[in-house]
Design a protein around this motif. Structure first.
Motif, mmCIF file in Angstrom:
data_model
loop_
_atom_site.group_PDB
_atom_site.id
_atom_site.type_symbol
_atom_site.label_atom_id
_atom_site.label_comp_id
_atom_site.label_asym_id
_atom_site.label_seq_id
_atom_site.Cartn_x
_atom_site.Cartn_y
_atom_site.Cartn_z
ATOM 1 N N LEU A 357 -13.551 3.411 -1.023
ATOM 2 C CA LEU A 357 -13.840 2.770 0.259
ATOM 3 C C LEU A 357 -15.342 2.547 0.405
ATOM 4 O O LEU A 357 -16.138 3.381 -0.043
ATOM 5 N N PRO A 358 -15.750 1.462 1.049
ATOM 6 C CA PRO A 358 -17.192 1.218 1.239
ATOM 7 C C PRO A 358 -17.883 2.365 1.967
ATOM 8 O O PRO A 358 -19.028 2.711 1.652
ATOM 9 N N GLU A 359 -17.180 2.944 2.928
ATOM 10 C CA GLU A 359 -17.779 4.040 3.701
ATOM 11 C C GLU A 359 -17.575 5.397 3.051
ATOM 12 O O GLU A 359 -18.062 6.424 3.539
ATOM 13 N N GLY A 360 -16.828 5.414 1.945
ATOM 14 C CA GLY A 360 -16.553 6.661 1.235
ATOM 15 C C GLY A 360 -15.282 7.324 1.741
ATOM 16 O O GLY A 360 -14.905 7.186 2.905
ATOM 17 N N ASN A 361 -14.588 8.038 0.851
ATOM 18 C CA ASN A 361 -13.395 8.795 1.264
ATOM 19 C C ASN A 361 -13.606 10.306 1.198
ATOM 20 O O ASN A 361 -12.699 11.080 1.487
ATOM 21 N N PHE A 362 -14.811 10.726 0.814
ATOM 22 C CA PHE A 362 -15.128 12.145 0.693
ATOM 23 C C PHE A 362 -15.736 12.611 2.005
ATOM 24 O O PHE A 362 -16.843 12.220 2.366
ATOM 25 N N LEU A 363 -14.994 13.443 2.729
ATOM 26 C CA LEU A 363 -15.465 13.954 4.004
ATOM 27 C C LEU A 363 -16.254 15.239 3.813
ATOM 28 O O LEU A 363 -15.845 16.122 3.059
ATOM 29 N N GLU A 364 -17.394 15.330 4.487
ATOM 30 C CA GLU A 364 -18.154 16.573 4.464
ATOM 31 C C GLU A 364 -17.301 17.688 5.078
ATOM 32 O O GLU A 364 -16.756 17.526 6.173
ATOM 33 N N GLU A 365 -17.204 18.814 4.366
ATOM 34 C CA GLU A 365 -16.302 19.874 4.823
ATOM 35 C C GLU A 365 -16.729 20.457 6.160
ATOM 36 O O GLU A 365 -15.903 20.766 7.012
ATOM 37 N N GLY A 366 -18.029 20.609 6.349
ATOM 38 C CA GLY A 366 -18.484 21.224 7.588
ATOM 39 C C GLY A 366 -18.334 20.319 8.797
ATOM 40 O O GLY A 366 -17.834 20.742 9.844
ATOM 41 N N SER A 367 -18.710 19.033 8.652
ATOM 42 C CA SER A 367 -18.741 18.130 9.804
ATOM 43 C C SER A 367 -17.532 17.218 9.898
ATOM 44 O O SER A 367 -17.227 16.684 10.959
ATOM 45 N N GLY A 368 -16.841 16.991 8.782
ATOM 46 C CA GLY A 368 -15.720 16.057 8.771
ATOM 47 C C GLY A 368 -16.143 14.606 8.753
ATOM 48 O O GLY A 368 -15.306 13.713 8.862
ATOM 49 N N THR A 369 -17.434 14.352 8.599
ATOM 50 C CA THR A 369 -17.930 12.977 8.553
ATOM 51 C C THR A 369 -17.881 12.445 7.120
ATOM 52 O O THR A 369 -17.936 13.208 6.151
#
Length: 679
Positions: A357-369
């Motif tokens: 995905l252009p915005e990325g599919n890997f979410l930061e574990e701490g923030s969920g962003t």
């Protein structure tokens, strides 16, 4: 620059990584305990391992911090332990943590008296208080204040805690052993059915761990009963893991576990024992189903292990870290821009195929962003578990083989995660067994030979009197071996005998099993981590449950049963029976926690079979019979050899005590095996 502490002299990469901390660390040993007694201070014990993500987080936040270091150095004696080198210490204090908090994990944080009796336990702690989470600084200051004001109260409380735990452990094994019967297999299957995730595969919700020995048990029950839903649980799980981000689609191999239900986002460390266990279940599922994608996955797992985890001496290294450049997953993830630059005109189709995905599919574990980075995976309609008519992940990878090669080459230019390059006997033997079994089953001499090289190396390091050593690094073998090391190496030697018909390896397996029985089995019949002259710790107990790896008890039982069937010596059956009886109380109460043991137990209770190949050792027909048998999924069967002058080859089919069928030649063997197959 901070001067190196005592850990700089240790061989463990994990301990060495803490050698530049301002904390005045000691390794586990009498020097540290004597220092605590002399200073009348409590001990701060931290247990972790090199590839542990949260261990690194706690080090960066706290152990590299001068303020935390001053509190520890002024009020405690600080000890660091590599749990992989000392599983006995880890097991004791993890039991304490689980008893006090109801959960466990690493890093494991313990406060204890100079005698080693714990009075506080936790896992990861942030430096400062964070919401409801206790901060390390606050804990250390309050505990030090309590110790200074009322040391006798703390000491007495710790004694009561450890005595109470010991009493509770002993009560689990008291009384007459309940009957162990095949009903347990149905109970364990029902438990799997109730926790099974039919959409994505696996068991339970997030976090979701690979469960290779649980899957192996279910596959063996499918073999026994023919119930298709048991096979479905196995294949859906294997397909889901292989399609998701748990699998490294560029370099091969599986990451440790998934943080979500869909197998998308892993913790990125790669552990040797996961590769070994998963290679075995993918191999067995290939043999049971004939689906080539499973065989391909086996080859890719073992290729990764051989390429990236091999040690110069012939063993296998423990694993690779999740982090590089201080960031988890950086080595394995990609931005859309990176892929467009590297792949050019092929980028669009590749990105669509692997869920980029252009915005990325890997979410930061701490923030969920969203991080802007992508974990490659195979997105499938409605689920990751494969559906009829949907392209297999392996097929998709083949279609994009050139692009994946470009990414593999590009990744070589990145800073690679830390390799934990110590070799542990038990872990390497576990991996060697997977290589040997796969090489024999797939007819790949190169794979089989790599497993043999490892077994030969481990056997060559044995000391006087057949003593095994736990750890091998920089040309040095040290730390007296645990029951895990003897059990897994014995099992690997037995597998190598089956794959080669060389009696030397059968003898080595029997010698290692003898040592297990004579030096590690306690008076009550349980298997201890340490031998009869090992270090005494504050708790004395045996844990036979199967966790990320099968337990030493489970593997020892499998080894004993195999030796019984192959040699006909009832002593091995008796020794195996003692192990089961000693653990019967917990086994009958929680059979789902003993799935590797149950797989071997089903052999002894239901369907034990020995197949004897009879002929001239170096003849074509004997080799062909061995290869043919190795390529079949028969978990209830152990295969041996008898040298004899015969015309071609003869194959005897035997039960526990007698042979009842003799097949003359390869054609009769092929016909018999066809009748054995599950449709």
């Amino acid at each position: 620059m901070v001067a190196a502490n005592r850990l700089a002299l240790e061989k463990s990469p994990y301990l060495q990584s803490h050698s530049k901390n301002p904390v005045d660390w000691y390794p586990w040993g009498e020097e540290a305990f004597a220092r605590a007694r002399d200073l009348e201070r409590p001990i701060f014990l931290s247990i972790g391992y090199s590839t542990c993500h949260w261990c690194h987080v706690m080090e960066r936040e706290s152990f590299e911090d001068e303020d935390v270091a001053k509190i520890l150095n002024d009020n405690y004696v600080a000890i660091k332990v590599d749990r992989e080198e000392r599983p006995d210490i880890d097991r004791v204090y993890m039991r304490v943590c689980q008893s006090l908090t109801g959960r466990g994990g690493w890093p494991l944080t313990i406060l204890m008296t100079p005698e080693g009796n714990p009075f506080f336990a936790a896992t990861y702690l942030p430096k400062e208080n964070r919401g409801q989470a206790t901060g390390l600084i606050g804990l250390l200051l309050s505990a030090a204040d309590l110790w200074n004001k009322e040391p006798d109260r703390v000491i007495e409380s710790a004694k009561k805690l450890i005595n109470g735990l010991q009493d509770a452990i002993e009560s689990q094994y008291s009384g007459e052993a309940p009957e162990v019967n095949p009903h347990l297999f149905d109970v364990a299957c029902r438990h799997a059915e109730t926790t099974y995730d039919a959409k994505y595969g696996g068991f339970g919700d997030a976090p979701k761990f690979p469960a290779p020995h649980q899957l192996s048990f279910l596959l063996s029950r499918y073999r026994r009963t023919g119930k298709p839903h048991l096979l479905k649980m196995v294949t859906t799980t294997l397909d889901g893991m292989r399609a998701g981000g748990l699998w490294d689609h560029v370099g091969g191999g599986f990451h440790r576990y998934s943080t979500d239900r869909k197998w998308l986002t892993p913790h990125f460390e790669k552990m040797l024992y996961d590769q070994a266990g998963l290679a075995k279940i993918y191999l067995d599922t290939y043999l049971a189903t004939g689906h080539e994608e499973y065989a391909l996955t086996v080859r890719q797992i073992l290729s990764y292990v051989d390429r990236d985890l091999s040690s110069p001496e012939g063993g296998f290294c423990c694993g690779e870290d999740a982090d590089s450049e201080g960031e988890e997953g950086l080595f394995y993830t990609w931005t859309g821009a990176e892929l467009e630059t590297l792949l050019g005109d092929d980028a669009k189709a590749f990105m669509a195929s692997f869920g980029v995905l252009p915005e990325g599919n890997f979410l930061e574990e701490g923030s969920g962003t969203r991080s802007g980075r992508n974990i490659l995976h195979v997105p499938l309609p409605g689920q990751f578990g494969l559906q009829s008519g949907v392209e297999q992940p392996a097929t998709r990878e083949t279609r994009h083989a050139d692009s994946l090669k470009k990414l593999f080459e590009a990744r070589k230019g990145r800073i690679r995660p830390l390799l934990d390059d110590k070799v542990l006997t038990g872990w390497s033997a576990f991996a060697a067994t997977a290589f040997i079994r796969a090489g024999a089953a797939l007819g790949d001499e190169r794979i089989l030979k790599r497993g043999k090289v490892c077994v030969d190396f481990l056997l060559s390091t044995m000391g006087e009197g057949g003593t095994l050593y736990r750890r091998h690094k920089d040309g040095e073998s040290s730390i007296e071996g645990f029951s895990e090391d003897y059990a897994f190496l014995g099992r690997a030697a037995l597998e190598l005998y089956t794959a080669t018909f060389e009696n030397y390896y059968l003898d080595r397996a029997a010698n290692l099993a003898d040592t297990l029985a004579e030096r590690f089995i306690c008076e009550g019949g349980t298997l201890s981590d340490t031998n009869d002259s090992g270090e005494e710790l504050v708790l004395d107990f045996s844990d036979a449950t199967d966790t990320a790896m099968p337990s030493s008890t489970s593997v020892a039982y499998e080894l004993f049963i195999g030796l019984w069937l192959l040699t006909g010596d009832s002593l091995w059956e008796e020794r195996g029976g003692r192990l089961v009886a000693a653990n019967a109380a917990l086994l009958t109460r929680y059979p789902e926690a003993f799935t590797h043991l149950l797989t071997s137990l089903s052999v002894a209770l239901e369907s034990a079979r020995r197949i004897e190949v009879v002929g001239e050792r170096d003849s074509f027909d004997v080799a062909k019979a061995r290869e043919t048998l190795a390529a079949k999924y028969m978990p209830e069967t152990f295969i041996g050899f008898e040298e004899a002058l015969v015309n071609g080859v003869s194959v005897r089919i035997c039960s526990k005590t007698a042979c009842h069928t003799e097949l003359k030649g390869l054609l009769e063997l092929d016909e018999w095996l066809k009748r054995e197959s599950i449709d």
